[in-house]
Design an enzyme around this catalytic site. Sequence first.
Site, PDB file in Angstrom:
ATOM      1  N   ASN A  42       0.350  -0.953   0.159  1.00  0.00           N
ATOM      2  CA  ASN A  42      -0.111   0.084   0.252  1.00  0.00           C
ATOM      3  C   ASN A  42       0.631   1.263  -0.597  1.00  0.00           C
ATOM      4  OD1 ASN A  42       0.703  -0.662   2.951  1.00  0.00           O
ATOM      5  ND2 ASN A  42      -1.205   0.033   3.905  1.00  0.00           N
ATOM      6  N   ILE A  43       0.490   2.261  -0.419  1.00  0.00           N
ATOM      7  CA  ILE A  43       1.078   3.309  -0.492  1.00  0.00           C
ATOM      8  C   ILE A  43       0.012   5.051  -0.855  1.00  0.00           C
ATOM      9  CG2 ILE A  43       2.403   5.312  -2.519  1.00  0.00           C
ATOM     10  CD1 ILE A  43       3.044   2.278  -4.345  1.00  0.00           C
ATOM     11  N   GLU A  44       0.364   4.970   0.565  1.00  0.00           N
ATOM     12  CA  GLU A  44      -0.533   6.114   1.311  1.00  0.00           C
ATOM     13  C   GLU A  44      -0.370   7.687   0.480  1.00  0.00           C
ATOM     14  OE1 GLU A  44      -0.994   5.653   5.545  1.00  0.00           O
ATOM     15  OE2 GLU A  44      -2.148   3.545   4.960  1.00  0.00           O
ATOM     16  N   CYS A  53      -4.238   0.197  -2.692  1.00  0.00           N
ATOM     17  CA  CYS A  53      -3.499  -0.773  -1.730  1.00  0.00           C
ATOM     18  C   CYS A  53      -2.334  -1.652  -2.500  1.00  0.00           C
ATOM     19  CB  CYS A  53      -5.455  -2.287  -1.562  1.00  0.00           C
ATOM     20  SG  CYS A  53      -6.570  -0.882  -0.371  1.00  0.00           S
ATOM     21  N   GLU A  55      -2.803  -5.101  -2.736  1.00  0.00           N
ATOM     22  CA  GLU A  55      -3.228  -5.769  -3.736  1.00  0.00           C
ATOM     23  C   GLU A  55      -3.536  -4.768  -5.230  1.00  0.00           C
ATOM     24  OE1 GLU A  55      -4.843  -4.991  -0.902  1.00  0.00           O
ATOM     25  OE2 GLU A  55      -5.528  -6.458  -0.372  1.00  0.00           O
ATOM     26  N   CYS A  90     -10.495  -4.941   0.800  1.00  0.00           N
ATOM     27  CA  CYS A  90     -11.067  -3.853   0.877  1.00  0.00           C
ATOM     28  C   CYS A  90     -12.653  -4.552  -0.217  1.00  0.00           C
ATOM     29  CB  CYS A  90     -10.471  -2.916   0.908  1.00  0.00           C
ATOM     30  SG  CYS A  90      -9.972  -2.357  -1.156  1.00  0.00           S
ATOM     31  N   CYS A  93     -11.089  -3.380  -3.815  1.00  0.00           N
ATOM     32  CA  CYS A  93     -10.005  -4.587  -4.615  1.00  0.00           C
ATOM     33  C   CYS A  93     -10.078  -5.632  -4.820  1.00  0.00           C
ATOM     34  CB  CYS A  93      -8.280  -5.068  -3.019  1.00  0.00           C
ATOM     35  SG  CYS A  93      -7.576  -3.798  -3.248  1.00  0.00           S
TER      36      CYS A  93
END
Length: 137
Positions: A42-44, A53, A55, A90, A93
């Site tokens: 994940n990369i916020e 996310c 995935e 989620c 995804c």
Amino acid sequence: MKTEELIAMAVEAMGHAYVPYSGYKVGAALLCADGSVYCGCNIENAAYSPTICGERTAFFKAVYDGHRDFTAIAVCGGKDGVLSGIFPPCGVCRQVMREFCRDDFLIYLVGADGYYETRTLAQLLPDGFSGQEFMKD
Ligand code: THU
């Protein structure tokens, strides 16, 4: 490839996560039908909604490289990268999985100490929308 190997790759992928806001690191390892594996984290983002996310990072990397046929994905996550319980994908995804995968696509939900549970995409997204409904003609 052994399930345990795919899981180990997902755990390693957690270490690549960029999570200054939630602190939750997520890793995914996506197995393609030809045996290749694509990992994601994940990369916020400070604006929150651009966050991606783990995935989907794995899927989009694989699709960019020309893959369309997938067998399984291992997913794990935890606060500060510490695994405790399973970390199910989620809804967004799951919908991306639906785009590229059939009902029998396998999702390994990874917990601590080698524990994992297996689901099919049909279980995680029953009656999912795949686009087939309006692309028949
Ligand atoms: N996250 C994932 O990477 N995958 C999921 O399926 C659920 C949530 C991430 C998004 C965010 O960076 C963090 O977990 C906390 O929600």
